[in-house]
Design an enzyme around this catalytic site. Structure first.
Site: not given
Ligand SMILES: *[C@@H]1O[C@H](CO)[C@@H](O)[C@H](O)[C@H]1NC(C)=O
Ligand SMILES: *[C@@H]1O[C@H](CO)[C@@H](O)[C@H](O)[C@H]1NC(C)=O
Ligand SMILES: *[C@@H]1O[C@H](CO)[C@@H](O)[C@H](O)[C@H]1NC(C)=O
Ligand SMILES: *[C@@H]1O[C@H](CO)[C@@H](O)[C@H](O)[C@H]1NC(C)=O
Length: 471
Positions: A235, A232, A246, A230
Site C-alpha cells: 500500500e 496487503d 490481516h 487479507e
C-alpha cells in the site's frame, strides 16, 4: 486497510448516473444482463503474468483483470438503478430471487472510462479520468486477476514468493496504489442468482469486513459485513509504503493488522524520491512467504521483503532485514494473536487468495495512517482528495511483470542486499558438540538462534537470507 465500501459505492452510483444520461438505452440493449443470466464472454483487459519454478524457470500466462462488481451499472428493465445512495431499491430488490429477476448487470467493455488500461504485462490505473470539460472525475478502480476459466486466479503462495515492478512516481501524499491478496470465493459466489460471478467481479471481501449491497455474489439481506483474510503486499504512494497481514476468524478480522512501514520504524530516508528505494522511478518488490519447514505445506513463519532497482538487490531498511514473524506481528499488534497471527494468513495463502489491484484516496482520513505523522513525511492535510484532484489529476500507478513461484525463482539482481557476507562455514566446536538440526529443519538465517549444524548427512543450505535449511 482497503478502500472503503462507501467511497466505492459513491463512485459507482455517480458513474452510473453519468452513464445513464450519456447513453441511449437502446444502444445497450444487447448488453443488458439479468443477474441470473450473465453474458458468456466479456472483453476484460488482458494481462500477461508469469509463474516460476526453480527447476523450470518462468512460464508466461495470459490472464485478464476484471473490475469490481460495484463499478458495473445494475439496473432494471426500465433503466432505473437497482442501487441507491443508501443501499438497494427495496421495490426492485426485496429479496434475492426478486432482485435477480428484476435487475440486470451491465457488462463493462470500456475499462478506459474506469481509468484502467493494460498492455502486455503492464497494468495502469488512474485515480481520475478527465472529462470533455477537462474536469477530473473520480474513477478509483479496483480490479481482480481472472484465471482463464472465468473464475478468479487463486494464488497459492505459502512457501512461495510474489514479485512485481511498480511505478508510483506520480502518486502524491494521500494516494494509495495497492496490490493485495484477499481470500474471496474462487467463483465470486456464482449461484443460480448470479451466474456471472467472478467474471463480473463479484464476491469482494476484506479484513475491514465491509458491509456491501452484495455479499459473496448475492443480495446482502441482513446488512452483515463480509470478512476475509487479507494480505496487503503493498500500500503505497511516492512518499510512504507498508505491507500488512490481516488474519481473520469466521466473523471478524485483525482490522489494524501488523504492518511494516520502514518510516515508522525510524528509517526515514529509505523510501521516497531520491531514497535508497528511489520512488521517482520504477522498482521491483519481492515478498516471500517462508514456512517453518521450508515446504509449501508448513506453518507460515516469516514474511520477507526485498527490493530490486536498477538491477541491484537493495538492502532492507532495517539492518536486521525487513520481515514480519509471528512474534513481531504479535508485538506490533495486540489483536493479531486472537486471529491466529501469521499461521492464519499462511493457511489462507495455502488455500489460495485473489490478487487485487486498487488506486484510491480517502476523504475522511486523508490516508494519514499510511504517510503522515509517525508513518511518513506528509502533512496531515495534503492528502485531501480535493487537493489531489486539483494538483495531480493524472496520478496513476503502473504495475508490471507480475511473477510468483518458488523462493528465489521470480527475480534476479546483483548483490545480496547486504554489505556483509553470510557465514559460509559453521564454527568448529571446542568442548561439547553443537546441537544439530534434523532434515528440513531451520539451521540459520537472520534472527535464527537455534542449531546451526545439520544431522548427517544433511547440509545447511541457504534458502534465503532469513532461512537456511537442512537439506
Ligand atoms: C425503486 O424502483 C421502483 C420500481 O421501478 C421505482 O418506482 C422507484 O422510484 C424506485 N425508487 C427509488 C428510490 O429509486
Ligand atoms: C472507450 O471510451 C473512450 C473515451 O470515451 C474512447 O476513446 C475509446 O475509444 C473507448 N474504447 C472502446 C474499446 O470502446
Ligand atoms: C460463496 O458462494 C459460493 C458459491 O455459492 C459458496 O460455495 C461459498 O461457500 C460461499 N462462501 C461464503 C463464505 O459464504
Ligand atoms: C547483514 O550482515 C550482518 C552481519 O553478518 C548481519 O548482522 C545482518 O543481519 C545482515 N542483514 C541483512 C539484511 O541480511
Amino acid at each position: 486497510m482497503a478502500p472503503s465500501f462507501r467511497s466505492v459505492l459513491a463512485t459507482a452510483v455517480l458513474a452510473s448516473c453519468q452513464f445513464a444520461n450519456a447513453q441511449n438505452p437502446d444502444d445497450q440493449a444487447d448488453r443488458k444482463l439479468p443477474l441470473f443470466n450473465h453474458r458468456p464472454h466479456l472483453e476484460e483487459p488482458a494481462l500477461t503474468v508469469f509463474t516460476c519454478t526453480t527447476a523450470g524457470g518462468c512460464v508466461e500466462k495470459e490472464r485478464s483483470v476484471v473490475i469490481d462488481w460495484n463499478y458495473h451499472w445494475i439496473h432494471s428493465q426500465d433503466w432505473l438503478s437497482c442501487t441507491t445512495d443508501s443501499g438497494v431499491n427495496a421495490t426492485l430488490c426485496p429479496d434475492q430471487a426478486t432482485c435477480a429477476s428484476n435487475c440486470f448487470i451491465q457488462g463493462d467493455s470500456n475499462y478506459t472510462n474506469n481509468g484502467v488500461t493494460t498492455s502486455g504485462d503492464t497494468l495502469t490505473m488512474y485515480q481520475y479520468t478527465i472529462n470533455e470539460d477537462g474536469e477530473a472525475q473520480n474513477a478509483s478502480p479496483r480490479l481482480y486477476l481472472l484465471g482463464d476459466d472465468g473464475d478468479y486466479e487463486m494464488l497459492q503462495l505459502l512457501g512461495q514468493e510474489l514479485t512485481f515492478t511498480v511505478d508510483l512516481s506520480t502518486l502524491p501524499c494521500g494516494e494509495n496504489g495497492a496490490l493485495y491478496l484477499g481470500e474471496m470465493d474462487k467463483t465470486g459466489g456464482r449461484s443460480e442468482y448470479n451466474t456471472g460471478g467472478a467474471s463480473f467481479g463479484s464476491g469482494y471481501c476484506d479484513a475491514q469486513c465491509p458491509v456491501q449491497n452484495w455479499k459473496n455474489g448475492t443480495l446482502n439481506t441482513d446488512g452483515s459485513g463480509y470478512c476475509c483474510n487479507e494480505m496487503d503486499i503493498l500500500e503505497a504512494n511516492s512518499r510512504a509504503h507498508s505491507f500488512t497481514p490481516h488474519p481473520c476468524s469466521d466473523t471478524d478480522c485483525d482490522r489494524g493488522g501488523c504492518g511494516l512501514n520502514p518510516y515508522a520504524k525510524g528509517y526515514k530516508d529509505f523510501y521516497g524520491p531520491g531514497g535508497t528505494v528511489d520512488t521517482s522511478k520504477p522498482f521491483t518488490v519481492i515478498t516471500q512467504f517462508i514456512t517453518d519447514d521450508g515446504t509449501t505445506t508448513g506453518t507460515l513463519a516469516s514474511i520477507n521483503r526485498k527490493y530490486v532497482q536498477d538491477g541491484k538487490i537493495i538492502a532492507s531498511a532495517d539492518p536486521e532485514g525487513d520481515f514480519i514473524t509471528t512474534e513481531s506481528c504479535n508485538a506490533i499488534d495486540g489483536s493479531a494473536a486472537e486471529f491466529g497471527s501469521l499461521p492464519t494468513i499462511g493457511k489462507a495463502l495455502s488455500r489460495g487468495m485473489v490478487l487485487t489491484f486498487a488506486i484510491w484516496n480517502d476523504a475522511g482520513q486523508f490516508m494519514n495512517w499510511l504517510d503522515a505523522g509517525d508513518n511518513g513525511p506528509c502533512s496531515e492535510t495534503e492528502g485531501n482528495p480535493a487537493l489531489i484532484a486539483q494538483n495531480n489529476p493524472r496520478t496513476h500507478v503502473i504495475f508490471s511483470n507480475i511473477r510468483w513461484g518458488d523462493i528465489g525463482s521470480t527475480f534476479s539482481g546483483s548483490g545480496s542486499g547486504n554489505t556483509t557476507t553470510p557465514p559460509t562455514s559453521t564454527p568448529t566446536s571446542t568442548s561439547s558438540p553443537a546441537p544439530t538440526q534434523s532434515q528440513w529443519g531451520q539451521c540459520g538465517g537472520i534472527g535464527w538462534s537455534g542449531p546451526k549444524a545439520c544431522a548427517s548427512p544433511y547440509e545447511c543450505t541457504i534458502v534465503n537470507d532469513y532461512y537456511y535449511q537442512c537439506l
